[in-house]
Design a protein around this motif. Structure first.
Motif, PDB file in Angstrom:
ATOM      1  N   ILE A  36       0.862  -1.181   0.000  1.00 34.83           N
ATOM      2  CA  ILE A  36       0.000   0.000   0.000  1.00 34.83           C
ATOM      3  C   ILE A  36       0.895   1.226   0.000  1.00 34.83           C
ATOM      4  O   ILE A  36       1.726   1.410   0.891  1.00 34.83           O
ATOM      5  N   THR A  37       0.678   2.066  -0.995  1.00 28.12           N
ATOM      6  CA  THR A  37       1.497   3.272  -1.118  1.00 28.12           C
ATOM      7  C   THR A  37       0.808   4.463  -0.471  1.00 28.12           C
ATOM      8  O   THR A  37      -0.376   4.412  -0.115  1.00 28.12           O
ATOM      9  N   LYS A  38       1.527   5.543  -0.356  1.00 20.51           N
ATOM     10  CA  LYS A  38       0.957   6.779   0.173  1.00 20.51           C
ATOM     11  C   LYS A  38      -0.160   7.283  -0.727  1.00 20.51           C
ATOM     12  O   LYS A  38      -1.160   7.813  -0.257  1.00 20.51           O
ATOM     13  N   GLU A  39      -0.003   7.108  -2.034  1.00 21.19           N
ATOM     14  CA  GLU A  39      -1.037   7.522  -2.970  1.00 21.19           C
ATOM     15  C   GLU A  39      -2.321   6.727  -2.758  1.00 21.19           C
ATOM     16  O   GLU A  39      -3.430   7.261  -2.845  1.00 21.19           O
ATOM     17  N   ASP A  40      -2.172   5.422  -2.482  1.00 22.50           N
ATOM     18  CA  ASP A  40      -3.340   4.583  -2.198  1.00 22.50           C
ATOM     19  C   ASP A  40      -4.074   5.083  -0.953  1.00 22.50           C
ATOM     20  O   ASP A  40      -5.302   5.161  -0.933  1.00 22.50           O
ATOM     21  N   LEU A  41      -3.318   5.400   0.081  1.00 20.52           N
ATOM     22  CA  LEU A  41      -3.919   5.908   1.311  1.00 20.52           C
ATOM     23  C   LEU A  41      -4.590   7.256   1.090  1.00 20.52           C
ATOM     24  O   LEU A  41      -5.668   7.522   1.619  1.00 20.52           O
ATOM     25  N   HIS A  42      -3.976   8.103   0.300  1.00 19.26           N
ATOM     26  CA  HIS A  42      -4.553   9.417   0.002  1.00 19.26           C
ATOM     27  C   HIS A  42      -5.865   9.255  -0.773  1.00 19.26           C
ATOM     28  O   HIS A  42      -6.861   9.928  -0.474  1.00 19.26           O
ATOM     29  N   GLU A  43      -5.882   8.353  -1.739  1.00 21.05           N
ATOM     30  CA  GLU A  43      -7.098   8.107  -2.506  1.00 21.05           C
ATOM     31  C   GLU A  43      -8.204   7.542  -1.611  1.00 21.05           C
ATOM     32  O   GLU A  43      -9.365   7.953  -1.697  1.00 21.05           O
ATOM     33  N   PHE A  44      -7.840   6.632  -0.716  1.00 21.32           N
ATOM     34  CA  PHE A  44      -8.810   6.069   0.226  1.00 21.32           C
ATOM     35  C   PHE A  44      -9.376   7.150   1.129  1.00 21.32           C
ATOM     36  O   PHE A  44     -10.582   7.210   1.384  1.00 21.32           O
ATOM     37  N   ARG A  45      -8.511   8.030   1.593  1.00 20.03           N
ATOM     38  CA  ARG A  45      -8.936   9.134   2.455  1.00 20.03           C
ATOM     39  C   ARG A  45      -9.947  10.013   1.740  1.00 20.03           C
ATOM     40  O   ARG A  45     -10.982  10.381   2.300  1.00 20.03           O
ATOM     41  N   GLU A  46      -9.674  10.360   0.493  1.00 17.05           N
ATOM     42  CA  GLU A  46     -10.581  11.220  -0.272  1.00 17.05           C
ATOM     43  C   GLU A  46     -11.937  10.548  -0.480  1.00 17.05           C
ATOM     44  O   GLU A  46     -12.985  11.179  -0.320  1.00 17.05           O
ATOM     45  N   LEU A  47     -11.932   9.270  -0.820  1.00 17.39           N
ATOM     46  CA  LEU A  47     -13.186   8.539  -1.005  1.00 17.39           C
ATOM     47  C   LEU A  47     -13.973   8.449   0.296  1.00 17.39           C
ATOM     48  O   LEU A  47     -15.201   8.587   0.315  1.00 17.39           O
ATOM     49  N   LEU A  48     -13.264   8.228   1.389  1.00 24.52           N
ATOM     50  CA  LEU A  48     -13.910   8.146   2.698  1.00 24.52           C
ATOM     51  C   LEU A  48     -14.550   9.482   3.081  1.00 24.52           C
ATOM     52  O   LEU A  48     -15.685   9.523   3.562  1.00 24.52           O
ATOM     53  N   LEU A  49     -13.849  10.576   2.831  1.00 26.27           N
ATOM     54  CA  LEU A  49     -14.400  11.899   3.134  1.00 26.27           C
ATOM     55  C   LEU A  49     -15.630  12.203   2.289  1.00 26.27           C
ATOM     56  O   LEU A  49     -16.604  12.772   2.779  1.00 26.27           O
ATOM     57  N   VAL A  50     -15.604  11.821   1.025  1.00 21.59           N
ATOM     58  CA  VAL A  50     -16.764  12.027   0.155  1.00 21.59           C
ATOM     59  C   VAL A  50     -17.962  11.247   0.694  1.00 21.59           C
ATOM     60  O   VAL A  50     -19.082  11.757   0.762  1.00 21.59           O
ATOM     61  N   ASP A  51     -17.729  10.000   1.110  1.00 20.58           N
ATOM     62  CA  ASP A  51     -18.812   9.180   1.661  1.00 20.58           C
ATOM     63  C   ASP A  51     -19.375   9.776   2.948  1.00 20.58           C
ATOM     64  O   ASP A  51     -20.586   9.836   3.142  1.00 20.58           O
ATOM     65  N   ILE A  52     -18.519  10.248   3.821  1.00 26.58           N
ATOM     66  CA  ILE A  52     -18.965  10.829   5.093  1.00 26.58           C
ATOM     67  C   ILE A  52     -19.748  12.111   4.841  1.00 26.58           C
ATOM     68  O   ILE A  52     -20.801  12.332   5.437  1.00 26.58           O
ATOM     69  N   ARG A  53     -19.265  12.950   3.940  1.00 20.03           N
ATOM     70  CA  ARG A  53     -19.993  14.185   3.614  1.00 20.03           C
ATOM     71  C   ARG A  53     -21.368  13.869   3.037  1.00 20.03           C
ATOM     72  O   ARG A  53     -22.347  14.548   3.325  1.00 20.03           O
ATOM     73  N   GLY A  54     -21.428  12.824   2.220  1.00 17.72           N
ATOM     74  CA  GLY A  54     -22.704  12.421   1.656  1.00 17.72           C
ATOM     75  C   GLY A  54     -23.680  11.966   2.723  1.00 17.72           C
ATOM     76  O   GLY A  54     -24.869  12.289   2.677  1.00 17.72           O
ATOM     77  N   LEU A  55     -23.196  11.239   3.708  1.00 14.95           N
ATOM     78  CA  LEU A  55     -24.059  10.783   4.800  1.00 14.95           C
ATOM     79  C   LEU A  55     -24.518  11.942   5.672  1.00 14.95           C
ATOM     80  O   LEU A  55     -25.676  12.005   6.087  1.00 14.95           O
ATOM     81  N   LEU A  56     -23.626  12.858   5.967  1.00 12.56           N
ATOM     82  CA  LEU A  56     -23.983  13.985   6.829  1.00 12.56           C
ATOM     83  C   LEU A  56     -24.845  15.006   6.112  1.00 12.56           C
ATOM     84  O   LEU A  56     -25.720  15.611   6.709  1.00 12.56           O
ATOM     85  N   GLY A  57     -24.627  15.204   4.839  1.00 16.94           N
ATOM     86  CA  GLY A  57     -25.356  16.202   4.087  1.00 16.94           C
ATOM     87  C   GLY A  57     -26.670  15.696   3.532  1.00 16.94           C
ATOM     88  O   GLY A  57     -27.561  16.469   3.238  1.00 16.94           O
ATOM     89  N   GLY A  58     -26.815  14.399   3.432  1.00 17.72           N
ATOM     90  CA  GLY A  58     -28.020  13.830   2.851  1.00 17.72           C
ATOM     91  C   GLY A  58     -29.182  13.867   3.811  1.00 17.72           C
ATOM     92  O   GLY A  58     -29.026  13.955   5.022  1.00 17.72           O
ATOM     93  N   LYS A  59     -30.384  13.803   3.239  1.00 17.37           N
ATOM     94  CA  LYS A  59     -31.572  13.787   4.075  1.00 17.37           C
ATOM     95  C   LYS A  59     -31.916  12.349   4.375  1.00 17.37           C
ATOM     96  O   LYS A  59     -32.133  11.550   3.489  1.00 17.37           O
ATOM     97  N   GLY A  60     -31.951  12.038   5.615  1.00 22.90           N
ATOM     98  CA  GLY A  60     -32.263  10.692   6.043  1.00 22.90           C
ATOM     99  C   GLY A  60     -33.089  10.736   7.297  1.00 22.90           C
ATOM    100  O   GLY A  60     -33.630  11.777   7.668  1.00 22.90           O
ATOM    101  N   PRO A  61     -33.189   9.627   7.975  1.00 25.18           N
ATOM    102  CA  PRO A  61     -34.011   9.605   9.170  1.00 25.18           C
ATOM    103  C   PRO A  61     -33.490  10.509  10.274  1.00 25.18           C
ATOM    104  O   PRO A  61     -34.240  10.896  11.154  1.00 25.18           O
ATOM    105  N   GLN A  62     -32.217  10.859  10.228  1.00 31.34           N
ATOM    106  CA  GLN A  62     -31.672  11.710  11.275  1.00 31.34           C
ATOM    107  C   GLN A  62     -31.338  13.095  10.740  1.00 31.34           C
ATOM    108  O   GLN A  62     -30.358  13.703  11.130  1.00 31.34           O
ATOM    109  N   GLU A  63     -32.167  13.587   9.822  1.00 36.10           N
ATOM    110  CA  GLU A  63     -31.915  14.923   9.294  1.00 36.10           C
ATOM    111  C   GLU A  63     -32.079  15.947  10.411  1.00 36.10           C
ATOM    112  O   GLU A  63     -32.780  15.726  11.387  1.00 36.10           O
ATOM    113  N   ASN A  64     -31.412  17.042  10.281  1.00 35.79           N
ATOM    114  CA  ASN A  64     -31.415  18.062  11.327  1.00 35.79           C
ATOM    115  C   ASN A  64     -32.658  18.931  11.225  1.00 35.79           C
ATOM    116  O   ASN A  64     -32.613  20.046  10.725  1.00 35.79           O
ATOM    117  N   THR A  65     -33.755  18.427  11.714  1.00 33.07           N
ATOM    118  CA  THR A  65     -35.008  19.160  11.715  1.00 33.07           C
ATOM    119  C   THR A  65     -35.097  19.949  13.008  1.00 33.07           C
ATOM    120  O   THR A  65     -34.874  19.428  14.081  1.00 33.07           O
TER     121      THR A  65
END
Length: 90
Positions: free
Chosen positions: A6-35
């Motif tokens: 596993i290279t540093k580039e692999d870890l950096h790419e994983f980090r970016e994908l993970l952040l995109v997924d987390i932002r999608g979960l927090l920003g998306g409307k779901g059962p725990q939306e900030n009402t």
């Protein structure tokens, strides 16, 4: 058994994908939306109405509510929709 490196580039790419997924979960409307839920006294102060008028809005179905343990809650977005629906046009 093959060894993977596993290279540093692999870890950096994983980090970016993970952040995109987390932002999608927090920003998306779901059962725990900030009402934002408001209590009756907050709605009365916001709309500058009496307790009787607020009760009339509930009874005639103008304003939706949820009652939990004797406390009535209103969604802020519902109150905003009622206000916007009553805009007078010239």
């Amino acid at each position: 058994m093959a060894t993977e490196i596993i290279t540093k580039e692999d870890l950096h790419e994983f980090r970016e994908l993970l952040l995109v997924d987390i932002r999608g979960l927090l920003g998306g409307k779901g059962p725990q939306e900030n009402t934002k839920w408001l209590k009756s006294y907050q709605v009365k102060n916001m709309l500058r109405i009496s307790p009787g008028t607020l009760q009339n809005l509930r009874v005639n179905g103008t304003l939706r509510y949820t009652k939990i343990g004797g406390i009535i809650y209103y969604k802020q977005e519902d109150i905003q929709a009622v206000l916007e629906g009553n805009i007078k046009k010239k």
